[in-house]
Write an enzyme that holds these catalytic residues in place. Structure first.
Site, PDB file in Angstrom:
ATOM      1  N   PHE A 196       0.864  -1.180   0.000  1.00  0.00           N
ATOM      2  CA  PHE A 196       0.000   0.000   0.000  1.00  0.00           C
ATOM      3  C   PHE A 196       0.904   1.236   0.000  1.00  0.00           C
ATOM      4  CE2 PHE A 196      -2.755   3.153   2.102  1.00  0.00           C
ATOM      5  CZ  PHE A 196      -3.936   2.993   1.378  1.00  0.00           C
ATOM      6  N   SER A 254       1.433   3.931   1.504  1.00  0.00           N
ATOM      7  CA  SER A 254       1.988   4.527   2.720  1.00  0.00           C
ATOM      8  C   SER A 254       2.909   3.591   3.496  1.00  0.00           C
ATOM      9  CB  SER A 254       0.843   4.971   3.643  1.00  0.00           C
ATOM     10  OG  SER A 254       0.071   3.852   4.060  1.00  0.00           O
ATOM     11  N   LYS A 255       3.055   2.354   3.048  1.00  0.00           N
ATOM     12  CA  LYS A 255       3.909   1.404   3.767  1.00  0.00           C
ATOM     13  C   LYS A 255       5.388   1.730   3.554  1.00  0.00           C
ATOM     14  CE  LYS A 255       0.240  -0.893   4.989  1.00  0.00           C
ATOM     15  NZ  LYS A 255      -0.370  -0.596   6.285  1.00  0.00           N
ATOM     16  N   PRO A 256       6.269   1.129   4.370  1.00  0.00           N
ATOM     17  CA  PRO A 256       7.702   1.398   4.201  1.00  0.00           C
ATOM     18  C   PRO A 256       8.196   1.170   2.771  1.00  0.00           C
ATOM     19  CG  PRO A 256       7.335   0.303   6.289  1.00  0.00           C
ATOM     20  CD  PRO A 256       5.996   0.330   5.580  1.00  0.00           C
ATOM     21  N   LEU A 257       7.705   0.129   2.114  1.00  0.00           N
ATOM     22  CA  LEU A 257       7.966  -0.090   0.690  1.00  0.00           C
ATOM     23  C   LEU A 257       6.602  -0.167   0.007  1.00  0.00           C
ATOM     24  CD1 LEU A 257       9.990  -0.641  -1.594  1.00  0.00           C
ATOM     25  CD2 LEU A 257       9.765  -3.086  -1.087  1.00  0.00           C
TER      26      LEU A 257
END
Length: 367
Positions: A181, A183-186
């Site tokens: 998604f 907004s996730k770290p990757l």
């Protein structure tokens, strides 16, 4: 100020992202194109897992994992109520029942010491969640699960890139799942996710399940879903991998600075254990009078979020799943957690602005 600054990340990677997308547009293999295989290989190498299966979302990753393990009606799956709804959602969708175990009050991750008392004859899996970017205590979970032959699935949607005793998130148990998604770290530029495992039979089953249970074209050996990750989204993640190691280091640097500065105003963040690292998928603190503090911050132009304000056992759709749930820590932290702006491109100026605004807000709200 943005809560998560994806624009600056895009500016830094613009050339690579456009090049990767242009390659997909040129070859036209929008489903299961060569970027899918390339990304799966890169991600497997990054985590140390033998197999990576890209899927349509983090939710699909959890769903397909449970399906591959044969979870179905009448089964029970132990997890935490203090998580995003998808963790329990997929369990219920398969006709199984989530059994909620409380979290540690300082990490907000599942408390391994409380798992054993909730295990019963119908327990078929345990799903710890690596919340806020820190991996749960997977070895202690395994110590409970392995003697009983219960598989463990790490929900690593917020922790991809983090380390636990030298092992990467999503490579600490039989199965690991993550989300891409945005907004996730990757993150990608839409929905996406991945499953990781060392078990070749499970990997084979997961690959079939994600393509409607096909073992060959129009030959369906099992019930499946349309769970493939688009080639274009794989291309975006491949471009973002170019600086992912730097982004992990940057997140940890920003998190340390937040923690040092906030300690001076009496604000405590989620605790990071000494045997693991945190990629701060959300930089989360405990705040008294949270809603009033958030209002003050909003008035000063500082965005915040709450992950999560209501535990799953208190959600109308899930409150009857586990009537015996006793999770006081989950209920308490749900009333106190607040996430601050975080991301690899967060500037020192904006970070100081957040800290200064929070100090003012707390002082104005008072005890």
């Amino acid at each position: 100020m943005r809560f998560i600054d994806l624009h600056s990340q895009y500016d830094a990677l613009r050339t690579s992202i456009h090049s990767r997308i242009d390659q997909v547009l040129a070859h036209g293999q929008y489903i299961m194109g060569p970027e899918v295989v390339e990304l799966e290989g890169r991600l497997a190498n990054f985590t140390g897992a033998n197999h990576c299966i890209t899927v349509a979302s983090g939710t699909e990753a959890l769903l397909i994992s449970l399906m591959a393990l044969g979870i179905g009606p009448g089964d029970e799956v132990i997890t935490t109520p203090f998580t995003f709804v998808a963790t329990a959602e997929v369990i219920v969708l398969l006709g199984a029942r989530p059994i909620f175990v409380d979290v540690e009050s300082d990490t907000c991750n599942i408390d391994p010491d409380q798992i054993a008392r909730r295990i019963g004859p119908k327990t078929k899996a345990i799903v710890p969640v690596s919340l806020y970017g820190q991996i749960a205590n997977m070895d202690e979970v395994a110590a409970v699960a392995q003697p009983l032959g219960i598989p463990v699935i790490e929900d690593g949607a917020q922790s991809f890139g983090a380390l636990y005793r030298g092992r990467r998130s999503c490579a600490t148990s039989l199965v690991g799942c993550t989300s891409f998604f945005p907004s996730k770290p990757l993150g990608c530029y839409g929905d996406g996710g991945a499953i990781f495992t060392d078990d070749p039979d499970l990997a084979h089953a997961m690959r079939e399940i994600r393509t409607h249970g096909q073992s060959d074209r129009y030959y369906h050996t099992r019930v499946g879903v349309g769970g493939r990750m688009d080639t274009l989204q794989c291309a975006v993640v491949l471009a973002k991998l170019e600086r992912f190691d730097w982004e992990i280091e940057r997140r940890q640097f920003l998190g340390q600075y937040y923690s040092e500065r906030l300690s001076g105003i009496g604000v405590s963040p989620v605790t990071v254990r000494s045997d693991r690292t945190c990629v701060w998928g959300q930089y989360t603190v405990f705040i008294k009078h949270r809603d009033r503090v958030r209002e003050k911050l909003q008035a000063m132009g500082v965005p915040t979020a709450v992950h999560y304000p209501r535990p799953l056992h208190r959600q109308p759709a899930y409150e009857k799943c586990d009537p015996h749930a006793w999770v006081p820590n989950s209920e308490e932290v749900a009333s106190m957690v607040m996430s601050l702006p975080m991301g690899a491109d967060l500037s020192r100026e904006d970070q100081n602005r957040v800290i200064d605004a929070l100090s003012i807000a707390i002082e104005e709200v008072g005890e």
